[in-house]
Design a protein around this motif. Structure first.
Motif, PDB file in Angstrom:
ATOM      1  N   GLY A 293       0.037 -20.545 -15.887  1.00 54.38           N
ATOM      2  CA  GLY A 293       0.094 -19.295 -16.624  1.00 54.38           C
ATOM      3  C   GLY A 293       0.470 -18.126 -15.736  1.00 54.38           C
ATOM      4  N   LEU A 294       0.131 -16.927 -16.188  1.00 55.43           N
ATOM      5  CA  LEU A 294       0.505 -15.704 -15.478  1.00 55.43           C
ATOM      6  C   LEU A 294      -0.685 -15.159 -14.695  1.00 55.43           C
ATOM      7  CD1 LEU A 294       2.721 -12.832 -16.715  1.00 55.43           C
ATOM      8  CD2 LEU A 294       0.491 -12.267 -15.753  1.00 55.43           C
ATOM      9  N   VAL A 295      -0.436 -14.819 -13.430  1.00 57.61           N
ATOM     10  CA  VAL A 295      -1.430 -14.167 -12.569  1.00 57.61           C
ATOM     11  C   VAL A 295      -0.840 -12.848 -12.106  1.00 57.61           C
ATOM     12  CG1 VAL A 295      -2.703 -14.300 -10.403  1.00 57.61           C
ATOM     13  CG2 VAL A 295      -2.415 -16.354 -11.799  1.00 57.61           C
ATOM     14  N   SER A 296      -1.589 -11.766 -12.278  1.00 56.32           N
ATOM     15  CA  SER A 296      -1.087 -10.438 -11.938  1.00 56.32           C
ATOM     16  C   SER A 296      -2.067  -9.714 -11.019  1.00 56.32           C
ATOM     17  CB  SER A 296      -0.868  -9.613 -13.208  1.00 56.32           C
ATOM     18  OG  SER A 296      -0.327  -8.350 -12.897  1.00 56.32           O
ATOM     19  N   GLN A 297      -1.520  -8.863 -10.137  1.00 58.21           N
ATOM     20  CA  GLN A 297      -2.363  -8.113  -9.221  1.00 58.21           C
ATOM     21  C   GLN A 297      -1.741  -6.756  -8.954  1.00 58.21           C
ATOM     22  OE1 GLN A 297      -5.474  -8.930  -7.836  1.00 58.21           O
ATOM     23  NE2 GLN A 297      -5.323  -6.756  -7.331  1.00 58.21           N
ATOM     24  N   LYS A 298      -2.532  -5.691  -9.121  1.00 54.20           N
ATOM     25  CA  LYS A 298      -2.041  -4.353  -8.819  1.00 54.20           C
ATOM     26  C   LYS A 298      -1.911  -4.182  -7.312  1.00 54.20           C
ATOM     27  CE  LYS A 298      -3.115  -0.685 -10.984  1.00 54.20           C
ATOM     28  NZ  LYS A 298      -3.793   0.509 -11.538  1.00 54.20           N
ATOM     29  N   GLY A 299      -0.982  -3.317  -6.922  1.00 59.44           N
ATOM     30  CA  GLY A 299      -0.766  -3.065  -5.503  1.00 59.44           C
ATOM     31  C   GLY A 299      -0.964  -1.603  -5.167  1.00 59.44           C
ATOM     32  N   LYS A 300      -0.772  -1.287  -3.894  1.00 60.28           N
ATOM     33  CA  LYS A 300      -0.904   0.080  -3.402  1.00 60.28           C
ATOM     34  C   LYS A 300       0.487   0.622  -3.085  1.00 60.28           C
ATOM     35  CE  LYS A 300      -2.350   2.583   0.760  1.00 60.28           C
ATOM     36  NZ  LYS A 300      -2.908   2.430   2.114  1.00 60.28           N
ATOM     37  N   VAL A 301       0.829   1.750  -3.701  1.00 59.94           N
ATOM     38  CA  VAL A 301       2.108   2.391  -3.411  1.00 59.94           C
ATOM     39  C   VAL A 301       1.949   3.272  -2.170  1.00 59.94           C
ATOM     40  CG1 VAL A 301       3.878   3.961  -4.260  1.00 59.94           C
ATOM     41  CG2 VAL A 301       2.788   2.365  -5.832  1.00 59.94           C
ATOM     42  N   VAL A 302       2.773   3.043  -1.157  1.00 61.34           N
ATOM     43  CA  VAL A 302       2.736   3.849   0.065  1.00 61.34           C
ATOM     44  C   VAL A 302       3.483   5.153  -0.205  1.00 61.34           C
ATOM     45  CG1 VAL A 302       3.363   3.955   2.502  1.00 61.34           C
ATOM     46  CG2 VAL A 302       2.635   1.783   1.502  1.00 61.34           C
ATOM     47  N   LEU A 303       2.772   6.263  -0.169  1.00 57.34           N
ATOM     48  CA  LEU A 303       3.342   7.549  -0.568  1.00 57.34           C
ATOM     49  C   LEU A 303       4.210   8.181   0.512  1.00 57.34           C
ATOM     50  CD1 LEU A 303       0.238   9.069  -2.414  1.00 57.34           C
ATOM     51  CD2 LEU A 303       2.214   7.863  -3.393  1.00 57.34           C
ATOM     52  N   ASP A 304       3.969   7.850   1.770  1.00 55.76           N
ATOM     53  CA  ASP A 304       4.742   8.430   2.870  1.00 55.76           C
ATOM     54  C   ASP A 304       5.307   7.299   3.726  1.00 55.76           C
ATOM     55  OD1 ASP A 304       5.876  10.241   4.593  1.00 55.76           O
ATOM     56  OD2 ASP A 304       4.043  10.567   5.745  1.00 55.76           O
ATOM     57  N   PRO A 305       6.321   6.596   3.205  1.00 57.04           N
ATOM     58  CA  PRO A 305       6.815   5.404   3.904  1.00 57.04           C
ATOM     59  C   PRO A 305       7.546   5.746   5.199  1.00 57.04           C
ATOM     60  CG  PRO A 305       8.227   5.918   2.038  1.00 57.04           C
ATOM     61  CD  PRO A 305       7.056   6.851   1.956  1.00 57.04           C
ATOM     62  N   LYS A 306       7.290   4.934   6.235  1.00 59.10           N
ATOM     63  CA  LYS A 306       8.030   5.083   7.488  1.00 59.10           C
ATOM     64  C   LYS A 306       9.325   4.288   7.452  1.00 59.10           C
ATOM     65  CE  LYS A 306       4.361   6.268  10.739  1.00 59.10           C
ATOM     66  NZ  LYS A 306       3.692   5.907  12.005  1.00 59.10           N
ATOM     67  N   ILE A 307       9.355   3.243   6.627  1.00 66.02           N
ATOM     68  CA  ILE A 307      10.538   2.397   6.500  1.00 66.02           C
ATOM     69  C   ILE A 307      10.477   1.724   5.136  1.00 66.02           C
ATOM     70  CG2 ILE A 307       9.460   0.330   7.512  1.00 66.02           C
ATOM     71  CD1 ILE A 307      12.117  -0.242   8.910  1.00 66.02           C
ATOM     72  N   LEU A 308      11.650   1.506   4.533  1.00 62.06           N
ATOM     73  CA  LEU A 308      11.707   0.815   3.244  1.00 62.06           C
ATOM     74  C   LEU A 308      12.557  -0.454   3.327  1.00 62.06           C
ATOM     75  CD1 LEU A 308      12.123   3.877   0.850  1.00 62.06           C
ATOM     76  CD2 LEU A 308      10.164   2.333   0.953  1.00 62.06           C
ATOM     77  N   THR A 309      13.626  -0.390   4.118  1.00 61.20           N
ATOM     78  CA  THR A 309      14.520  -1.532   4.228  1.00 61.20           C
ATOM     79  C   THR A 309      13.790  -2.716   4.854  1.00 61.20           C
ATOM     80  OG1 THR A 309      16.349   0.015   4.540  1.00 61.20           O
ATOM     81  CG2 THR A 309      16.754  -2.296   5.080  1.00 61.20           C
ATOM     82  N   GLY A 310      13.607  -3.786   4.083  1.00 59.57           N
ATOM     83  CA  GLY A 310      12.888  -4.961   4.574  1.00 59.57           C
ATOM     84  C   GLY A 310      11.536  -5.165   3.927  1.00 59.57           C
ATOM     85  N   GLY A 311      11.143  -4.263   3.011  1.00 52.17           N
ATOM     86  CA  GLY A 311       9.847  -4.409   2.357  1.00 52.17           C
ATOM     87  C   GLY A 311       9.727  -5.712   1.580  1.00 52.17           C
ATOM     88  N   GLY A 312      10.788  -6.086   0.863  1.00 52.46           N
ATOM     89  CA  GLY A 312      10.770  -7.337   0.105  1.00 52.46           C
ATOM     90  C   GLY A 312      10.702  -8.561   0.999  1.00 52.46           C
ATOM     91  N   ASP A 313      11.350  -8.498   2.157  1.00 51.32           N
ATOM     92  CA  ASP A 313      11.314  -9.624   3.093  1.00 51.32           C
ATOM     93  C   ASP A 313       9.914  -9.810   3.663  1.00 51.32           C
ATOM     94  OD1 ASP A 313      14.173  -9.841   2.824  1.00 51.32           O
ATOM     95  OD2 ASP A 313      14.326  -8.124   4.165  1.00 51.32           O
TER      96      ASP A 313
END
Length: 361
Positions: A293-313
Motif C-alpha cells: 500500500g501507500l506509506v507517506s511521511q512529512k518532511g522539513k523544508v529548508v528555508l535558507d538552503p546552502k545548495i540545491l543541486t544534488g538534493g534528489g541524489d
C-alpha cells in the motif's frame, strides 16, 4: 515524533558498510551560481526566487541586458557522482561508472570520497546551475554524451570488469536517463548481457529518470518497459519527484493534464508498470507505493538552503541506506529526506555522524 527520529539515529550505529553499490552512468562539472539582483559597492544581493528572476528577464525582452552571476562553487556534478559521493560518505564501497573524463579522470572528480572507485567512460557534461531559495535553473551542455551507447560503455569499461562489478554489488542504481541519449540502450545492454546471464541473484535495482520533459511519450514508455524487465532478477524501485510523476503519468495515459492528486497519479503509475516500490519525493514530503500500500511521511523544508543541486541524489542515497539496512519503508523515506535536508542545509553530503546529528536535532 522526536522519539522516532532518535530511534532511527540509534539504528545508524551499525550501518551495512561492508556492502557494495554500483552507480551509473553520467557525470558533470557543475558551476553553482547565485544571480545578482542589486549591488552596493562589493555587497551583492541575489534574486531570492525564480519568479522574481523570470520577471526581470521578461522585462528585458526587446531591450537586451546583462545578468551578473556570483560563483558559489565548482564541484562534482551529475546524478551518479553526487549519489556515489554521498554513499561513500555514509560508508559504502561504491563503484561509480560515469562520464568522469576520458581517458584521464577530470580533476574535479579527484575529490570523490576514498570509498568511491571511479570508472570513467567519456568526458563529463558541463552545467551552470542558477540557485534560488525556491529552486534552481540548470543550463547544461551534454554534447559529450552523444556517442555514449552500450558498445562504447563495454569498450571503455570492459565487459568482464563490468560483470565483476555487478556481481560484487548488492545494489545497482541507474540514474539520469533523460540526459544520456542512449540511456535506454545502456540499461537494456546491462539487462541482457550482464544481469540476465547472471540469473536471479536477489539484487536490488534503483532507477531515476531525471526530468523527462524533453523526451517523447514513446521514449518514456520504452524506458519504463526496460525498468520493469529488471523485476525478474531482483527488487526494483523507481524514484520520481513531483514534476516527473506528472510527466510519467501523462506519457502512460497520453494526456497533457491530469485531474488527479499526486498520490492518485502515483498509484496509477504503479499499477501500470512492474516495480516493487514507487518512491515519490516532492519538496515537503515523500511517499512510497508498494504491494503493501501507500506509506507517506512529512518532511522539513529548508528555508535558507546552502545548495540545491544534488538534493534528489542525496535523497536516493539516504533511501538506499535504509533499504540495504532492511528498514521499514517509512524509515527509508525518513533517511532519504534527512540525507537530502542535511545536504541542502549544510552544503555538503552528510557522513553517518552528521546524518545522525541531523535526525536527533
Amino acid at each position: 515524533m522526536k522519539d522516532v527520529f532518535q530511534k532511527l539515529a540509534q539504528k545508524l550505529q551499525n550501518p551495512p558498510s561492508e556492502q557494495s553499490v554500483m552507480v551509473g552512468f553520467d557525470g558533470y562539472v557543475d558551476n553553482l551560481y547565485g544571480v545578482v539582483q542589486k549591488k552596493s559597492g562589493t555587497q551583492k544581493y541575489q534574486f531570492p526566487d525564480i519568479a522574481s528572476f523570470s520577471r526581470h528577464i521578461g522585462n528585458l525582452a526587446g531591450k537586451s541586458g546583462q545578468v551578473e552571476l556570483a560563483l558559489k562553487a565548482t564541484k562534482i556534478g551529475g546524478n551518479a557522482p553526487i549519489m556515489s559521493q554521498t554513499l561513500g560518505e555514509l560508508g559504502f564501497k561504491v563503484q561509480c561508472l560515469g562520464t568522469l573524463g576520458y581517458p584521464q579522470l577530470h580533476p574535479v572528480f579527484q575529490s570523490l570520497n576514498p570509498n568511491v572507485c571511479p570508472h570513467t567512460m567519456a568526458m563529463p557534461g558541463l552545467s551552470d546551475a542558477f540557485e534560488f531559495n525556491d529552486g534552481k535553473l540548470i543550463f547544461s551542455d551534454c554534447g559529450s554524451f552523444d556517442t555514449l551507447d552500450w558498445e562504447k560503455v563495454k569498450e571503455n569499461v570492459g565487459l568482464e570488469e563490468f560483470k565483476e562489478i555487478y556481481l560484487q554489488s548488492q545494489l545497482v542504481a541507474a540514474v539520469d536517463w533523460v540526459n544520456l541519449p542512449y540511456a535506454t540502450d545502456i540499461w537494456r545492454g546491462l539487462l541482457n548481457e550482464i544481469v540476465r546471464p547472471s540469473g536471479h541473484l536477489s539484487k536490488r535495482f534503483l532507477f531515476d529518470l531525471a526530468d523527462p520533459s524533453r523526451k517523447s511519450n514513446a521514449e518514456i514508455r520504452e524506458a519504463l518497459e526496460v525498468i520493469s524487465a529488471f523485476s525478474e532478477f531482483g527488487e526494483v524501485a523507481l524514484g520520481l519527484n513531483e514534476n516527473e510523476t506528472n510527466l510519467v503519468y501523462a506519457a502512460l495515459n497520453e494526456v497533457e493534464l491530469a485531474d488527479y492528486s499526486l498520490e492518485e497519479m502515483a498509484s496509477k503509475i504503479f499499477q501500470a508498470i512492474t516495480v516493487d516500490s514507487l518512491i515519490i519525493h516532492p519538496v515537503d514530503r515523500s511517499f512510497a507505493i508498494s504491494k503493501e500500500g501507500l506509506v507517506s511521511q512529512k518532511g522539513k523544508v529548508v528555508l535558507d538552503p546552502k545548495i540545491l543541486t544534488g538534493g534528489g541524489d542525496n535523497f536516493n542515497a539516504g533511501y538506499v541506506l535504509g533499504w540495504l539496512m532492511n528498514l521499514e519503508m517509512v524509515e527509508r523515506l525518513l533517511l532519504g529526506m534527512a540525507c537530502s535536508g542535511a545536504y541542502i542545509q549544510n552544503g555538503k553530503s552528510p557522513d553517518l555522524h552528521e546524518l545522525k546529528e541531523y535526525l536527533e536535532l
